[in-house]
Design an enzyme around this catalytic site. Structure first.
Site, PDB file in Angstrom:
ATOM      1  N   ASP A 221       0.866  -1.187   0.000  1.00  0.00           N
ATOM      2  CA  ASP A 221       0.000   0.000   0.000  1.00  0.00           C
ATOM      3  C   ASP A 221       0.897   1.230   0.000  1.00  0.00           C
ATOM      4  O   ASP A 221       2.007   1.172  -0.519  1.00  0.00           O
ATOM      5  CB  ASP A 221      -0.962  -0.034   1.189  1.00  0.00           C
ATOM      6  CG  ASP A 221      -2.287   0.668   0.896  1.00  0.00           C
ATOM      7  OD1 ASP A 221      -2.246   1.854   0.511  1.00  0.00           O
ATOM      8  OD2 ASP A 221      -3.359   0.046   1.032  1.00  0.00           O
ATOM      9  N   ASP A 222       0.456   2.335   0.602  1.00  0.00           N
ATOM     10  CA  ASP A 222       1.267   3.549   0.564  1.00  0.00           C
ATOM     11  C   ASP A 222       2.628   3.331   1.221  1.00  0.00           C
ATOM     12  O   ASP A 222       2.706   2.788   2.330  1.00  0.00           O
ATOM     13  CB  ASP A 222       0.543   4.684   1.301  1.00  0.00           C
ATOM     14  CG  ASP A 222      -0.699   5.165   0.569  1.00  0.00           C
ATOM     15  OD1 ASP A 222      -0.792   4.943  -0.651  1.00  0.00           O
ATOM     16  OD2 ASP A 222      -1.574   5.751   1.227  1.00  0.00           O
ATOM     17  N   GLY A 243       4.653  -0.466  -4.146  1.00  0.00           N
ATOM     18  CA  GLY A 243       3.777   0.217  -3.201  1.00  0.00           C
ATOM     19  C   GLY A 243       2.882   1.183  -3.940  1.00  0.00           C
ATOM     20  O   GLY A 243       2.843   1.209  -5.170  1.00  0.00           O
ATOM     21  N   HIS A 244       2.190   2.027  -3.175  1.00  0.00           N
ATOM     22  CA  HIS A 244       1.235   2.976  -3.761  1.00  0.00           C
ATOM     23  C   HIS A 244       1.741   4.409  -3.708  1.00  0.00           C
ATOM     24  O   HIS A 244       0.968   5.341  -3.866  1.00  0.00           O
ATOM     25  CB  HIS A 244      -0.125   2.869  -3.068  1.00  0.00           C
ATOM     26  CG  HIS A 244      -0.833   1.574  -3.323  1.00  0.00           C
ATOM     27  ND1 HIS A 244      -2.109   1.322  -2.867  1.00  0.00           N
ATOM     28  CD2 HIS A 244      -0.453   0.458  -3.990  1.00  0.00           C
ATOM     29  CE1 HIS A 244      -2.477   0.089  -3.239  1.00  0.00           C
ATOM     30  NE2 HIS A 244      -1.479  -0.442  -3.919  1.00  0.00           N
ATOM     31  N   GLY A 245       3.041   4.583  -3.454  1.00  0.00           N
ATOM     32  CA  GLY A 245       3.620   5.914  -3.461  1.00  0.00           C
ATOM     33  C   GLY A 245       3.485   6.631  -2.134  1.00  0.00           C
ATOM     34  O   GLY A 245       3.273   6.023  -1.081  1.00  0.00           O
TER      35      GLY A 245
END
Length: 418
Positions: A221-222, A243-245
């Site tokens: 995730d993030d 990941g999601h940044g």
């Protein structure tokens, strides 16, 4: 020369006794080794009670104290290291702490390792492995599962240092700061598979004066999640991906919500992430805000959505709110961001219908789509941008409720309302 009355054997006996009670690396008196309190480095025996006893002894010390976790693997269930303590503390790990093999052992607690109301503490070294494979499998199967636990959490901490720590396989978030002040996090590694559900790396909320530097986050995730109430947060030299940044939000979860301000991300690399730098809010009323944010000197390597503002955030695309986001976004700068986008639309800045984004600056942006093909973009405020799509064909720009000023060379043509 005067002869000493201390014999050599007695000298070594005194030296050994002194070293038993002093942490040579810092000179801090009172080292409390968890093994001395009954912890077993076999990775099987429940060492929770021993860790808690060592903590209580250190926390009650009037002199600076150290809790020592030596080489070995120690199994620890959900535990709270409570404060306030009487003096400065150091939690030093040379070994590995593992969670119980059955994820259901945590129940609905929400925490694995919790430091609560502890000030002037350093968490140094070691590995924390939450062994969350079983929990992830439960989540992916659609069964009824516990909510999951954060691996390492600091609640209401002050003057905290976290250095050289590795977190592996968290059930949900690896490391969380909630209501903390003056925290320095450096050289940590937060690791979980890219397909692990909701495994945020570093989450900060209601905290002030936090630095997160020289760290690697590879998760599902993030990489960094910045929640409501975050102020004066500096991120630098981050390696993010998978990941999601890095995300500010999601915001507008509630009507009365604290804002986010004075956030800087610099000198970082994103590799294969789902997003680059993102600000996201639900389309709901809110008195929240985001202001004074700097994203600068960033490299994107095959990143989807390298630059994105999404004020209609609704990841499930089901039952989405249909109102306008009340979150006010202003004074956000994107400067010197370069690399490759995995999506043709490299920049997407979609603001609230009732609250336009203001004071947004894009400067020195160079993002290409896949094999050197320049990407398309959605802009709000643009400065010194030069992007084309395909073989010299100009890219398009799209603005939604965008107010701002165009500075420098702008290609494609700005669509801003002046």
């Amino acid at each position: 020369m005067t002869k000493s009355n201390i014999t050599l054997p007695l000298f070594f006996t005194l030296l050994f006794t002194l070293l038993t009670f002093i942490d040579v690396s810092t000179g801090a008196a009172n080292v409390f080794n968890v093994v001395s309190f009954g912890a077993k480095p076999d990775g099987v025996t429940d060492s929770t009670g021993a860790f808690l006893k060592a903590w209580q002894a250190a926390c009650g010390s009037v002199a600076a104290a150290t809790v020592m976790v030596p080489i070995g693997t120690f199994m620890v269930k959900g535990i709270t290291f409570g404060g306030p303590c009487k003096s400065r503390l150091k939690f030093q790990l040379a070994g590995t702490v593992v969670a119980p093999p059955d994820y259901r052992a945590f129940g609905n607690s929400g925490y694995w390792i919790l430091f609560n109301k502890v000030s002037k503490i350093s968490l140094i070294g070691g590995t924390f492995d939450a062994r969350a494979n079983g929990f992830w499998a439960c989540r992916k199967s659609g069964q009824s599962c516990p909510p999951g636990v954060r691996s390492i959490t600091f609640n209401s901490g002050k003057d905290v240092i976290i250095s050289g720590v590795k977190s592996m396989n968290s059930q949900v978030t690896h490391m969380t700061l909630n209501g903390c002040t003056n925290v320095a996090v450096r050289n940590v590694k937060l690791v979980a598979p890219g397909n692990s559900p909701n495994t945020d790396g570093f989450h900060v909320q209601f905290s002030t004066g936090v630095t997160f530097t020289g760290s690697t986050v590879q998760t599902g995730d993030d990489c960094v999640a910045i929640g409501a109430g975050t102020r004066n947060f500096l991120i630098s030299k981050l390696a993010c991906g998978p990941g999601h940044g890095v995300s500010i939000g999601s915001l507008a979860k509630e009507l009365n919500e604290d804002g986010v301000e004075n956030v800087t991300l610099s000198s970082s690399v994103f590799t294969g992430t789902q997003n680059g730098v993102r600000i996201k809010s639900w389309a709901r009323p809110s008195n929240g805000f985001v202001k004074n944010v700097f994203f600068q000197n960033l490299i994107m390597k095959n990143v989807q959505n390298p630059i994105i503002i999404d004020q209609n955030y609704c990841p499930s695309h089901k039952g989405c709110p249909t109102e306008h986001s009340g979150v006010k976004i202003s004074q956000v700068t994107y400067k010197n961001i370069q690399g490759t986008s995995a999506t043709q639309q490299a920049m997407k800045l979609v603001c609230s219908q009732s609250n336009p984004c203001t004071g947004i600056t894009l400067q020195d942006i160079k993002l290409t789509y896949k094999k050197g093909t320049p990407a398309t973009s959605y802009y709000i405020t643009l400065q010194d941008i030069k992007l084309t799509y395909k073989k010299g064909t100009p890219a398009t720009s799209y603005c939604f409720n965008a107010l701002g000023t165009s500075l420098g060379v702008i290609q494609p043509t700005s669509c801003l309302n002046q």
